[in-house]
Design an enzyme around this catalytic site. Structure first.
Site, PDB file in Angstrom:
ATOM      1  N   HIS A  20       0.833  -1.206   0.000  1.00  0.00           N
ATOM      2  CA  HIS A  20       0.000   0.000   0.000  1.00  0.00           C
ATOM      3  C   HIS A  20       0.865   1.252   0.000  1.00  0.00           C
ATOM      4  O   HIS A  20       1.541   1.550   0.983  1.00  0.00           O
ATOM      5  CB  HIS A  20      -0.887  -0.047   1.256  1.00  0.00           C
ATOM      6  N   GLU A  47       0.577  -0.710  -4.817  1.00  0.00           N
ATOM      7  CA  GLU A  47      -0.574   0.173  -4.987  1.00  0.00           C
ATOM      8  C   GLU A  47      -0.126   1.618  -4.967  1.00  0.00           C
ATOM      9  O   GLU A  47       0.816   1.980  -4.256  1.00  0.00           O
ATOM     10  CB  GLU A  47      -1.579  -0.083  -3.852  1.00  0.00           C
ATOM     11  N   ASP A  49      -1.807   5.879  -5.513  1.00  0.00           N
ATOM     12  CA  ASP A  49      -2.882   6.822  -5.811  1.00  0.00           C
ATOM     13  C   ASP A  49      -2.337   7.799  -6.840  1.00  0.00           C
ATOM     14  O   ASP A  49      -1.158   8.188  -6.766  1.00  0.00           O
ATOM     15  CB  ASP A  49      -3.280   7.599  -4.555  1.00  0.00           C
ATOM     16  N   HIS A  62      -1.376  10.822  -2.571  1.00  0.00           N
ATOM     17  CA  HIS A  62      -2.686  10.451  -2.045  1.00  0.00           C
ATOM     18  C   HIS A  62      -3.580  11.662  -1.799  1.00  0.00           C
ATOM     19  O   HIS A  62      -4.735  11.699  -2.226  1.00  0.00           O
ATOM     20  CB  HIS A  62      -2.536   9.668  -0.737  1.00  0.00           C
ATOM     21  N   GLU A 120      -5.057   3.621  -8.086  1.00  0.00           N
ATOM     22  CA  GLU A 120      -6.313   4.200  -7.607  1.00  0.00           C
ATOM     23  C   GLU A 120      -6.461   5.631  -8.101  1.00  0.00           C
ATOM     24  O   GLU A 120      -5.585   6.471  -7.857  1.00  0.00           O
ATOM     25  CB  GLU A 120      -6.391   4.183  -6.080  1.00  0.00           C
TER      26      GLU A 120
END
Length: 261
Positions: A20, A47, A49, A62, A120
């Protein structure tokens, strides 16, 4: 099974581990150092963002602003890539912000094993659907926007915004997608079917309260991606329930725990 379903049947194996924002418990999030450590620790996926800069570049940040994670301040959408590159994002690297292009390059160049990249997209944002268009263009540039099948895809696109998932599915039907959410009613209802998501993504808190979400998703041909799973007991819970992917700030710990599950 829904069209393009991805790892929805675990066949008794432990969940795959997704780092993450990289190995973000040990290194500053969304930095090259965090992702390199995650890959070294054996993460099955990483992962990130993504947000668009003022001059149209996708960067791995993020928050809406850079205040929390960098030496600067201001909205990502109002700063240029050059301005973001001048900031220190915590790892002491002179390169500043990490771009999606740089992260894709790192993941694809990692030769030890194939690793998936979970991207994301954040909403609401001032650029709206342009974010998904830019993500797909970047994946196309690296030759990973049109995989032979969802199971063999090197990229997965995720969002809490159902409209964002729908845009990806409509433009790139073989790319796996995750509809993220915290409401079991939302994730267990018809939203994922409506937008064609190949997986649902509950928080670990939601999963603890509604463990039946995994079986409901599997019955509809969908995988489950659970975030953010940092405690060993929660990692074991995900393994017991048959979760497909666990996102964690501690990829090395998760790999060790799940190896014995």
């Amino acid at each position: 099974m829904s069209e393009g379903s991805d790892e929805s049947v675990q066949n008794g194996r432990a969940p795959f581990v997704v780092a993450h924002r990289g190995a973000s418990a040990a290194r500053p999030e969304h930095t090259l150092a965090a992702y390199e450590l995650a890959l070294e620790e054996g993460a099955d996926g990483v992962e990130c963002d993504v947000r668009l800069t003022r001059d149209g570049h996708l960067v791995c940040v993020h928050d809406r602003t850079v205040d929390r994670t960098s030496s600067g301040s201001g909205l990502v959408s109002e700063l240029t890539l050059a301005e973001l590159k001048d900031l220190d994002f915590g790892d002491g690297a002179p390169s500043g912000v990490l771009t999606l292009s740089e992260l894709i390059g790192l993941v694809l160049d990692w030769r030890s094993r194939p690793t998936k990249l979970f991207i994301e997209t954040k909403h609401p944002v001032r650029y709206g659907s342009l974010v998904e268009s830019k993500v797909l263009a970047e994946l196309q540039r690296f030759g990973i926007a049109t995989p032979a099948s969802a199971a063999h895809s090197r990229a997965v696109v995720m969002s809490f915004a159902a409209t964002a998932v729908w845009r990806i599915r409509r433009a790139a039907p073989l790319l796996p997608t995750v509809l993220l959410g915290e409401s079991s009613r939302y994730l267990g209802g018809g939203a994922a079917t409506t937008v064609g998501a190949t997986a649902v993504g509950p928080s670990v808190k939601t999963l603890r309260e509604h463990p039946d979400l995994v079986d409901k998703a599997a019955a509809a041909g969908r995988a489950t991606y659970c975030w953010t799973v940092d405690e060993p007991d929660d990692m074991q819970l995900c393994a017991d329930l048959g979760v497909s992917w666990v996102a964690t700030n501690h990829p090395g710990r998760a790999k060790a725990v799940l190896a014995n599950s």
